[in-house]
Design an enzyme around this catalytic site. Structure first.
Site: not given
Length: 471
Positions: A250-252
């Site tokens: 995830s980019c998070s």
């Protein structure tokens, strides 16, 4: 071959034409029920547990990214959450009327949406984009990454099966024909009515320069501050669960932790208990030289199980059988220190700050290097610090006392809309500063009626100014 080659433009043009024809049929005499059923059908194409498992297994097998159990969970939660968000929302016909100002707002489809699909989420992202597109009366064409083609083909087949149950045209949802290639994607970008781009910043830049209206999202490099007031055990557990989820695809996913000196040692102990493994000085250099090669991340480490990260890098860690992620102590920030950027792997950089103000300054430097606009995490019991962070740092989200991966893209435990694409505003070079959602997939037509004149006099506007500086 390029986007101007007849062989490419003819193929993509035919795809667009089929999408336009299907969209016109879909919109003709449309009702909210039709759009809602279509969106729900797409959701069920994935949320059927048997299909979710099959598609998750294919995604990991074909891309080599993430792990099956977490893919199943991600596909389920993201899709269920989105369906919850759009349930009951009006996207067909009259949206609102305000007789006082004489305006009526009408929802209108955009047309044919082109959605670029990242290899990190070859199932959840296309399903979410397709739900949003059909909810608003559009057709959509998916452009998967080369490694995601087969699983996207299987997914679209399941979506078509559900659309047929509703007697809806299957060309509402199409796939760029294999093999995946940049010239095809470029032609699609130039011919569609709207682009939705998640994934590499190269794709985002190409989309913004295509001449087609575009919603692109910025780079992730989630940075998280842990201050002296935090519940250290809870913070460590949340960070460990978030960082290790789907092998950090995830980019998070947390990429850097900034911890204040007063609780640094105690927090490192909690991270170790939660599955983090601190690297020794020699192993830190070994990891960095293996993870970052020629300015690029090592594909043998990206989104791989922690056991493979350990094997490929050859680092030594204590209790490897219970390790969940590796901790890389860091000081430098910027292009000469790649550990300060996004790592897409089970490696997290750890910065030490003298105090909270120093932690904020370090986090700001990290975000200005990479990830501006995306998000900052804060583990703290100080009620005022989250808002002061939001007033100071170049971020669109301040995630407070939550597992960053699960919170940033919407959660059943917070108020953000479910999404796999987080807009980063002007800081990240994006046209939106919120989580991508159904409102971005429709136009609104305004009916404007005359009303009694509402023209102010000069004193109504300027009196306060005159009082301040003189008439």
């Amino acid at each position: 071959m390029n986007a101007s080659d007849p062989s490419v433009t003819d193929v993509i043009g035919a795809l667009i034409n089929r999408g336009r024809a299907a969209q016109r049929l879909f919109e003709q005499g449309a009702t909210q029920e039709r759009y809602d059923l279509a969106a729900t059908a797409v959701g069920w194409a994935l949320l059927d547990p048997t299909r979710n498992k099959e598609l998750s297994e294919m995604a990991v097998a074909n891309t080599g990214l993430g792990n099956v159990a977490d893919k199943i969970t991600k596909n389920h939660r993201k899709t269920l959450g989105l369906l919850r968000d759009v349930k009951g929302k009006k996207t067909c016909g009259v949206l609102a009327q305000d007789t006082k100002i004489g305006l009526t707002e009408i929802a209108r489809p955009i047309g044919v949406i082109a959605a670029i699909v990242p290899s990190t989420n070859p199932v959840a992202t296309p399903v979410n984009n397709t739900i949003n597109a059909l909810k608003c009366g559009n057709a959509i064409i998916l452009a998967p990454s080369p490694k995601g083609v087969r699983v996207c083909e299987k997914l679209v087949g399941y979506i078509h099966a559900e659309l047929r149950k509703l007697d809806l045209p299957v060309d509402l949802v199409q796939l760029l024909p294999a093999p995946a290639a940049k010239d095809k994607t470029q032609a699609l970008m130039e011919m569609a009515d709207l682009l939705v781009v998640t994934g590499s910043q190269d794709n985002v830049r190409r989309a913004y320069s295509s001449g087609t209206p575009c919603i692109g999202v910025g780079a992730g490099n989630a940075t998280v501050i842990v201050d002296e007031t935090a519940d250290l055990a809870a913070a460590a557990d949340k960070i460990a669960a978030s960082k290790s989820f789907d092998n950090a695809t995830s980019c998070s996913s947390e990429n850097a932790l900034v911890v204040v000196d007063a609780i640094y040692d105690a927090f490192v102990a909690e991270l170790t208990r939660a599955g983090g493994r601190m690297l020794s000085a020699p192993d830190q250099n070994t990891l960095k030289s293996t993870l970052f090669q020629g300015g690029h991340l090592n594909r043998q480490i990206i989104a791989r199980d922690v056991t493979q990260v350990i094997d490929v890098t050859g680092v030594h860690v204590d209790a490897p059988t219970t390790a969940r992620f590796l901790i890389l102590p860091a000081e430098g920030i910027g292009a000469d220190h790649p550990e300060s950027g996004e790592k897409l792997s089970l490696v997290i950089s750890l910065y030490r700050a003298a105090d909270y103000e120093g932690a904020v300054a370090t986090a700001e430097r990290i975000l200005q290097h990479q990830g501006a606009g995306h998000s900052i995490g804060l583990h703290s019991t100080d009620a005022d610090r989250p808002v002061t962070l939001g007033l100071k740092l170049p971020v669109c989200r301040v995630i407070v006392n939550q597992a960053h991966t699960f919170a940033t893209g919407g959660s059943f435990e917070n108020g953000l809309p479910f999404s796999l694409s987080m807009g980063c505003g002007s800081w990240g070079g994006n046209s939106i500063d919120e989580n991508l959602n159904y409102t971005h997939f429709m136009n609104t037509t305004k009916v404007v009626r005359p009303i009694p004149a509402n023209e102010p006099g000069l004193p109504d506007i300027f009196q306060t100014y005159w009082d301040a500086v003189g008439a």
